[in-house]
Scaffold this motif. Structure first.
Motif, PDB file in Angstrom:
ATOM      1  N   ILE A 137      28.591  17.177 -64.966  1.00  0.00           N
ATOM      2  CA  ILE A 137      29.266  17.803 -63.811  1.00  0.00           C
ATOM      3  C   ILE A 137      29.495  19.291 -64.089  1.00  0.00           C
ATOM      4  CG2 ILE A 137      31.475  17.897 -62.546  1.00  0.00           C
ATOM      5  CD1 ILE A 137      31.594  14.781 -62.993  1.00  0.00           C
ATOM      6  N   CYS A 138      29.989  19.595 -65.281  1.00  0.00           N
ATOM      7  CA  CYS A 138      30.266  20.992 -65.652  1.00  0.00           C
ATOM      8  C   CYS A 138      28.981  21.806 -65.735  1.00  0.00           C
ATOM      9  CB  CYS A 138      31.036  21.056 -66.970  1.00  0.00           C
ATOM     10  SG  CYS A 138      32.708  20.391 -66.867  1.00  0.00           S
ATOM     11  N   LEU A 139      27.922  21.214 -66.281  1.00  0.00           N
ATOM     12  CA  LEU A 139      26.642  21.920 -66.396  1.00  0.00           C
ATOM     13  C   LEU A 139      26.050  22.212 -65.012  1.00  0.00           C
ATOM     14  CD1 LEU A 139      25.099  19.980 -69.410  1.00  0.00           C
ATOM     15  CD2 LEU A 139      25.736  22.412 -69.401  1.00  0.00           C
ATOM     16  N   VAL A 140      26.160  21.255 -64.107  1.00  0.00           N
ATOM     17  CA  VAL A 140      25.671  21.469 -62.737  1.00  0.00           C
ATOM     18  C   VAL A 140      26.475  22.584 -62.067  1.00  0.00           C
ATOM     19  CG1 VAL A 140      25.533  20.414 -60.417  1.00  0.00           C
ATOM     20  CG2 VAL A 140      24.676  19.176 -62.413  1.00  0.00           C
ATOM     21  N   PHE A 141      27.785  22.568 -62.266  1.00  0.00           N
ATOM     22  CA  PHE A 141      28.628  23.642 -61.710  1.00  0.00           C
ATOM     23  C   PHE A 141      28.203  24.999 -62.270  1.00  0.00           C
ATOM     24  CE2 PHE A 141      32.336  26.407 -62.595  1.00  0.00           C
ATOM     25  CZ  PHE A 141      32.564  26.842 -61.293  1.00  0.00           C
ATOM     26  N   LEU A 142      28.073  25.074 -63.578  1.00  0.00           N
ATOM     27  CA  LEU A 142      27.743  26.355 -64.215  1.00  0.00           C
ATOM     28  C   LEU A 142      26.353  26.852 -63.822  1.00  0.00           C
ATOM     29  CD1 LEU A 142      29.219  25.642 -67.761  1.00  0.00           C
ATOM     30  CD2 LEU A 142      30.073  27.337 -66.127  1.00  0.00           C
ATOM     31  N   LYS A 143      25.399  25.936 -63.724  1.00  0.00           N
ATOM     32  CA  LYS A 143      24.021  26.344 -63.426  1.00  0.00           C
ATOM     33  C   LYS A 143      23.813  26.735 -61.963  1.00  0.00           C
ATOM     34  CE  LYS A 143      19.199  24.942 -63.927  1.00  0.00           C
ATOM     35  NZ  LYS A 143      18.257  23.927 -64.441  1.00  0.00           N
ATOM     36  N   TYR A 144      24.429  25.966 -61.053  1.00  0.00           N
ATOM     37  CA  TYR A 144      24.109  26.158 -59.635  1.00  0.00           C
ATOM     38  C   TYR A 144      25.234  26.748 -58.778  1.00  0.00           C
ATOM     39  CZ  TYR A 144      20.091  23.183 -60.701  1.00  0.00           C
ATOM     40  OH  TYR A 144      18.942  22.661 -61.240  1.00  0.00           O
ATOM     41  N   TYR A 145      26.481  26.552 -59.185  1.00  0.00           N
ATOM     42  CA  TYR A 145      27.585  26.904 -58.284  1.00  0.00           C
ATOM     43  C   TYR A 145      28.499  28.002 -58.813  1.00  0.00           C
ATOM     44  CZ  TYR A 145      25.997  22.543 -56.186  1.00  0.00           C
ATOM     45  OH  TYR A 145      25.217  21.559 -55.613  1.00  0.00           O
ATOM     46  N   PHE A 146      28.427  28.255 -60.118  1.00  0.00           N
ATOM     47  CA  PHE A 146      29.346  29.224 -60.706  1.00  0.00           C
ATOM     48  C   PHE A 146      29.136  30.638 -60.164  1.00  0.00           C
ATOM     49  CE2 PHE A 146      29.854  32.475 -64.084  1.00  0.00           C
ATOM     50  CZ  PHE A 146      31.225  32.609 -63.981  1.00  0.00           C
ATOM     51  N   GLU A 147      27.905  31.122 -60.152  1.00  0.00           N
ATOM     52  CA  GLU A 147      27.668  32.519 -59.750  1.00  0.00           C
ATOM     53  C   GLU A 147      28.038  32.774 -58.282  1.00  0.00           C
ATOM     54  OE1 GLU A 147      23.877  33.831 -61.403  1.00  0.00           O
ATOM     55  OE2 GLU A 147      24.898  34.171 -63.316  1.00  0.00           O
ATOM     56  N   PRO A 148      27.676  31.883 -57.332  1.00  0.00           N
ATOM     57  CA  PRO A 148      28.153  32.094 -55.948  1.00  0.00           C
ATOM     58  C   PRO A 148      29.686  32.054 -55.860  1.00  0.00           C
ATOM     59  CG  PRO A 148      26.372  30.483 -55.990  1.00  0.00           C
ATOM     60  CD  PRO A 148      26.733  30.765 -57.417  1.00  0.00           C
ATOM     61  N   PHE A 149      30.315  31.167 -56.666  1.00  0.00           N
ATOM     62  CA  PHE A 149      31.780  31.070 -56.697  1.00  0.00           C
ATOM     63  C   PHE A 149      32.377  32.378 -57.230  1.00  0.00           C
ATOM     64  CE2 PHE A 149      35.592  30.287 -59.241  1.00  0.00           C
ATOM     65  CZ  PHE A 149      36.412  29.608 -58.356  1.00  0.00           C
ATOM     66  N   ALA A 150      31.782  32.893 -58.293  1.00  0.00           N
ATOM     67  CA  ALA A 150      32.310  34.103 -58.943  1.00  0.00           C
ATOM     68  C   ALA A 150      32.274  35.314 -58.021  1.00  0.00           C
ATOM     69  CB  ALA A 150      31.526  34.386 -60.223  1.00  0.00           C
ATOM     70  N   GLU A 151      31.303  35.348 -57.110  1.00  0.00           N
ATOM     71  CA  GLU A 151      31.198  36.479 -56.176  1.00  0.00           C
ATOM     72  C   GLU A 151      32.380  36.545 -55.211  1.00  0.00           C
ATOM     73  OE1 GLU A 151      27.423  36.119 -54.219  1.00  0.00           O
ATOM     74  OE2 GLU A 151      26.324  36.319 -56.112  1.00  0.00           O
ATOM     75  N   LYS A 152      33.042  35.401 -55.000  1.00  0.00           N
ATOM     76  CA  LYS A 152      34.111  35.337 -53.985  1.00  0.00           C
ATOM     77  C   LYS A 152      35.517  35.435 -54.567  1.00  0.00           C
ATOM     78  CE  LYS A 152      31.286  32.132 -51.302  1.00  0.00           C
ATOM     79  NZ  LYS A 152      31.130  30.721 -51.011  1.00  0.00           N
ATOM     80  N   HIS A 153      35.637  35.462 -55.892  1.00  0.00           N
ATOM     81  CA  HIS A 153      36.979  35.412 -56.488  1.00  0.00           C
ATOM     82  C   HIS A 153      37.192  36.532 -57.505  1.00  0.00           C
ATOM     83  CE1 HIS A 153      37.862  31.543 -54.600  1.00  0.00           C
ATOM     84  NE2 HIS A 153      36.612  31.228 -54.859  1.00  0.00           N
ATOM     85  N   ASP A 154      38.476  36.805 -57.765  1.00  0.00           N
ATOM     86  CA  ASP A 154      38.769  37.882 -58.716  1.00  0.00           C
ATOM     87  C   ASP A 154      38.553  37.397 -60.156  1.00  0.00           C
ATOM     88  OD1 ASP A 154      41.526  37.102 -60.019  1.00  0.00           O
ATOM     89  OD2 ASP A 154      41.772  36.715 -57.875  1.00  0.00           O
ATOM     90  N   GLU A 155      38.440  38.366 -61.043  1.00  0.00           N
ATOM     91  CA  GLU A 155      38.077  38.055 -62.427  1.00  0.00           C
ATOM     92  C   GLU A 155      39.058  37.111 -63.104  1.00  0.00           C
ATOM     93  OE1 GLU A 155      37.909  40.660 -66.339  1.00  0.00           O
ATOM     94  OE2 GLU A 155      36.231  41.181 -65.013  1.00  0.00           O
ATOM     95  N   GLY A 156      40.346  37.283 -62.849  1.00  0.00           N
ATOM     96  CA  GLY A 156      41.359  36.428 -63.476  1.00  0.00           C
ATOM     97  C   GLY A 156      41.149  34.959 -63.144  1.00  0.00           C
ATOM     98  N   LYS A 157      40.874  34.684 -61.851  1.00  0.00           N
ATOM     99  CA  LYS A 157      40.658  33.292 -61.422  1.00  0.00           C
ATOM    100  C   LYS A 157      39.374  32.743 -62.036  1.00  0.00           C
ATOM    101  CE  LYS A 157      40.557  30.151 -57.579  1.00  0.00           C
ATOM    102  NZ  LYS A 157      41.018  29.839 -56.252  1.00  0.00           N
ATOM    103  N   ILE A 158      38.328  33.567 -62.076  1.00  0.00           N
ATOM    104  CA  ILE A 158      37.036  33.127 -62.621  1.00  0.00           C
ATOM    105  C   ILE A 158      37.186  32.757 -64.102  1.00  0.00           C
ATOM    106  CG2 ILE A 158      34.664  33.850 -63.139  1.00  0.00           C
ATOM    107  CD1 ILE A 158      35.058  35.834 -60.692  1.00  0.00           C
TER     108      ILE A 158
END
Length: 196
Positions: A137-158
């Motif tokens: 689950i974590c690997l799928v998040f990191l590979k496919y969903y992390f970067e789009p998520f990171a674009e929408k949130h501030d560094e502290g939350k990321i």
């Protein structure tokens, strides 16, 4: 029905259920119902991370988010308590949906119970299979969903999310995560999170 045919039938029925997802995602120029694509990514990642995974674990990876859109996050309070309640309800919902489908195919009780055990994330850090599922689950998040998520949130939350994700993973999971092809920006964030 031989086990391999049962597994293929289960995958087919899980994907059919998820194909009703009104949310879509475009990947490599093709549009998918969001949860169908998630299920495919979970299967592909599990096959790579643990090629000899048990049948129960392979089934669980594919139905991890089955019909998730039917219980939207905004039905619960938008705070931590609401989030945790939503996650608990989802686990039960996924377990019920998956059980119904597996029963129609004629899966034995033992495998269905193990799928439910895994979907409920029981004995994380103690059960090897639950831990493997969490790693995937974590690997799928990191590979496919992390970067789009990171674009929408501030560094502290990321950074907080990365640290939380890292804590859930095993050493084997960490090793696989560090081999993922992150952008330079994401690599810097991960480095910062792990040093923090």
């Amino acid at each position: 029905m031989p086990d391999s045919q049962k597994l293929e039938k289960a995958f087919q029925l899980f994907d059919e259920a998820n194909s009703k997802d009104p949310n879509t995602e475009v990947f490599k120029g093709k549009s998918y119902p969001k949860e169908v694509l998630y299920g495919l990514r979970m299967t592909e990642t599990l096959n790579s991370f643990m090629p000899n995974a048990s049948e129960a674990l392979r089934l669980t990876a594919r139905c991890q988010h089955i019909c998730r859109w039917e219980i939207p996050r905004d039905r619960y309070e938008m705070n931590r308590a609401g989030y945790l309640k939503w996650r608990q309800e989802l686990k039960k919902f996924h377990a019920e949906k998956a059980s119904e489908i597996l029963k129609t195919i004629g899966y034995e009780t033992q495998i269905i119970e193990q799928v439910v055990f895994l979907l409920m994330k029981k004995q994380l850090k103690k059960s090897e299979e639950t831990q493997t599922l969490e790693d995937v689950i974590c690997l799928v998040f990191l590979k496919y969903y992390f970067e789009p998520f990171a674009e929408k949130h501030d560094e502290g939350k990321i950074i907080a999310i990365l640290q939380k994700t890292w804590r859930k993973m095993s050493e084997k999971g960490h090793g696989a995560a560090l081999k993922l092809p992150f952008s330079e920006k994401s690599q810097a964030l991960i480095k910062k999170a792990l040093e923090g």
